[in-house]
Design a protein around this motif. Structure first.
Motif, mmCIF file in Angstrom:
data_model
loop_
_atom_site.group_PDB
_atom_site.id
_atom_site.type_symbol
_atom_site.label_atom_id
_atom_site.label_comp_id
_atom_site.label_asym_id
_atom_site.label_seq_id
_atom_site.Cartn_x
_atom_site.Cartn_y
_atom_site.Cartn_z
ATOM 1 N N THR A 2 16.703 0.788 10.744
ATOM 2 C CA THR A 2 15.323 0.090 11.055
ATOM 3 C C THR A 2 14.719 -0.303 9.659
ATOM 4 N N THR A 3 13.751 -1.140 9.784
ATOM 5 C CA THR A 3 12.945 -1.597 8.550
ATOM 6 C C THR A 3 11.447 -0.600 8.448
ATOM 7 N N GLN A 4 11.300 0.130 7.906
ATOM 8 C CA GLN A 4 9.843 0.568 7.461
ATOM 9 C C GLN A 4 8.924 -0.049 6.493
ATOM 10 N N ARG A 5 7.597 -0.472 7.006
ATOM 11 C CA ARG A 5 6.772 -1.195 6.206
ATOM 12 C C ARG A 5 6.156 -0.038 5.198
ATOM 13 N N LEU A 6 6.034 -0.640 3.975
ATOM 14 C CA LEU A 6 5.542 0.186 2.797
ATOM 15 C C LEU A 6 4.068 -0.561 2.517
ATOM 16 N N GLY A 7 3.041 0.015 2.972
ATOM 17 C CA GLY A 7 1.655 -0.719 2.752
ATOM 18 C C GLY A 7 1.392 -0.369 1.158
ATOM 19 N N LEU A 8 1.076 -1.384 0.225
ATOM 20 C CA LEU A 8 1.090 -0.914 -1.041
ATOM 21 C C LEU A 8 -0.097 -1.687 -1.709
ATOM 22 N N ILE A 9 -1.090 -1.180 -2.387
ATOM 23 C CA ILE A 9 -2.090 -1.703 -3.069
ATOM 24 C C ILE A 9 -1.832 -1.545 -4.430
ATOM 25 N N MET A 10 -1.759 -3.004 -4.899
ATOM 26 C CA MET A 10 -1.317 -3.292 -6.213
ATOM 27 C C MET A 10 -2.621 -3.756 -7.195
ATOM 28 N N ASN A 11 -2.988 -3.019 -8.065
ATOM 29 C CA ASN A 11 -4.023 -3.062 -8.790
ATOM 30 C C ASN A 11 -3.769 -3.687 -10.352
ATOM 31 N N GLY A 12 -4.275 -4.729 -10.876
ATOM 32 C CA GLY A 12 -4.108 -4.940 -12.191
ATOM 33 C C GLY A 12 -2.779 -5.840 -12.324
ATOM 34 N N VAL A 13 -2.686 -6.854 -11.422
ATOM 35 C CA VAL A 13 -1.200 -7.506 -11.349
ATOM 36 C C VAL A 13 -1.461 -8.951 -11.864
ATOM 37 N N THR A 14 -2.712 -9.106 -12.412
ATOM 38 C CA THR A 14 -3.085 -10.462 -12.934
ATOM 39 C C THR A 14 -2.801 -10.212 -14.659
ATOM 40 N N GLY A 15 -2.684 -9.411 -14.994
ATOM 41 C CA GLY A 15 -2.288 -8.847 -16.480
ATOM 42 C C GLY A 15 -0.556 -9.082 -16.664
ATOM 43 N N LEU A 50 -2.731 -7.627 -3.060
ATOM 44 C CA LEU A 50 -2.969 -7.710 -4.542
ATOM 45 C C LEU A 50 -4.567 -7.417 -4.549
ATOM 46 N N VAL A 51 -4.992 -6.549 -5.530
ATOM 47 C CA VAL A 51 -6.384 -6.473 -5.885
ATOM 48 C C VAL A 51 -6.789 -6.805 -7.503
ATOM 49 N N GLY A 52 -7.811 -7.543 -7.594
ATOM 50 C CA GLY A 52 -8.275 -8.000 -8.633
ATOM 51 C C GLY A 52 -9.799 -8.366 -8.527
ATOM 52 N N MET A 85 0.214 3.705 -0.566
ATOM 53 C CA MET A 85 0.675 3.746 -2.048
ATOM 54 C C MET A 85 -0.191 2.857 -2.639
ATOM 55 N N PHE A 86 -0.697 3.509 -3.696
ATOM 56 C CA PHE A 86 -1.600 2.902 -4.939
ATOM 57 C C PHE A 86 -0.947 2.799 -6.279
ATOM 58 N N PHE A 87 -0.931 1.516 -6.710
ATOM 59 C CA PHE A 87 -0.334 1.185 -8.037
ATOM 60 C C PHE A 87 -1.309 0.644 -8.780
#
Length: 383
Positions: A2-15, A50-52, A85-87
């Motif tokens: 099966t494929t499990q979804r990872l909800g991932l918050i990515m902050n600072g990806v415009t750098g 994506l968060v910015g 998850m938060f990055f």
């Protein structure tokens, strides 16, 4: 399977780092390969948001890389229970607060280094993460470079014998921003904004030295601000208040001595932007980002000092290139996959936030050494 979804918050990806290494070469690449494969055959598919601060920038990035979710509201993203998850790859000064917020929201956290601008803040984040029971990790990218992986292979094979010394050269010329655009953001050169090459790079040297050559026991360091004025992203002149060059010597367990020069005001005359030489009783090696040259004791020439004659001997010719017998994936992507497996199947993972604390601790010791002009011992950490 099966494929499990990872909800991932990515902050600072415009750098620069967040975009190139973490979004494009890691998460986008993982999505394109079909996710991260687990031991039981299941796959984990990252579903990033994506968060910015700039809606225009994050929306454009999302569209470019076929990502459906983006926002400028970090609080709302952290409130979503479906994202676990938060990055963070934004500024160092803001990182402890962001990690604290994410941990309190129950998120597993993964982040760039340094994890804070000072030791106490960094340690508090680790204690909170452990108390809340979330998984946590920090980027240790240099260990995943092909050149340094080859060092580890040579060490484990006994090639070096007893390691005697490690010498590193890191850096390049970062333009001041007046007549040519700077390659690094202006906050890197303002101490009040968390800048400085000691804080930035000594964090790297901690995990490189600890993991490859021996735990760091003490440090002596001197830094300098060589370029007193620079120009920011708007072309406005500002005063550079952070160190842009530094020179550090480390004592490692086992009697190994390491010395590393680091500078954003040096012009490159070597094989790579970073090079390390390791000398041992049985052999020596020199590595950059990818390649590694070796010289065994049986192949060591007998140089003769003679300043009265021009040197004709080719010392470079006495070295042999270590072959690429294995293929190397992008190091950032490889560590992302390791951390995702750690979260989903509790796979072993040593690069926790505690390793990030060690990096901040050594940077703080180096800064103290510079200020007090003396050796500083590196104390054990009680987390």
């Amino acid at each position: 399977m099966t494929t499990q979804r990872l909800g991932l918050i990515m902050n600072g990806v415009t750098g620069r780092m967040g975009l190139n290494q973490h979004l494009i070469r890691s998460i986008v690449a993982i999505r394109e390969q079909g996710g991260v494969r687990l031991k039981n055959g299941d796959r984990v598919m990252p579903d990033p948001i994506l968060v910015g601060r700039s809606a225009e920038k994050v929306e454009a990035l999302a569209k470019r890389y076929n990502i459906t979710r983006w926002t400028t509201d970090l609080d709302a993203a952290l409130a979503d229970k479906n994202d676990t998850m938060f990055f963070d790859a934004a500024t160092t000064q803001a990182r402890p607060g962001l990690l604290t917020q994410a941990i309190n929201a129950g998120k597993h956290v993964y982040c760039e280094k340094p994890i804070a601008t000072n030791f106490e803040e960094a340690l508090e984040v680790v204690k909170l993460a452990n108390a809340k029971g979330v998984k946590h990790g920090t980027v240790q990218d240099k260990l995943f470079l092909p050149g340094l992986k080859k060092f580890a292979f040579l060490r484990d094979s006994g090639f070096f014998g007893r390691i005697l010394s490690v010498r590193g050269e890191f850096g390049y010329w970062v333009f001041e921003g007046g007549w040519q655009e700077a390659q690094r953001p202006s906050w890197n050169y303002r101490d009040e904004d968390g800048g400085g090459i000691i804080l930035d790079m000594v964090c790297h040297w901690r995990y490189v030295l600890d993991n490859l050559f021996g735990n760091v026991q003490s440090v002596v360091c001197i830094g300098n601000t060589d370029i007193p004025e620079r120009f920011d992203e708007q072309g406005k002149k500002y005063k550079a208040t952070a160190d842009d060059s530094a020179y550090a010597t480390f004592q490692l367990e086992g009697g190994v001595i390491a010395h590393i020069n680091m500078s954003w005001v040096t012009r490159v005359y070597r094989d790579d932007l970073v090079t390390f030489q390791v000398d041992g009783t049985h052999g020596s090696a020199v590595a950059g980002l990818t390649d590694c040259m070796i010289q065994a004791r049986q192949a060591t020439p007998r140089p003769v000092w003679n300043p009265d004659e021009k040197r004709l001997h080719d010392f470079y010719g006495d070295w042999q290139k270590l072959p690429d017998n294995v293929s190397y994936d992008n190091g950032f992507k490889e560590q992302w996959e390791m951390f995702i497996r750690h979260v989903y199947e509790d796979a072993p993972y040593k690069f926790t936030l505690l390793e990030g604390v060690k990096g901040v601790q050594l940077a703080e010791c180096a800064l103290k050494s510079w200020k007090e002009r003396r050796w500083i011992d590196v104390a054990p950490i009680k987390a």
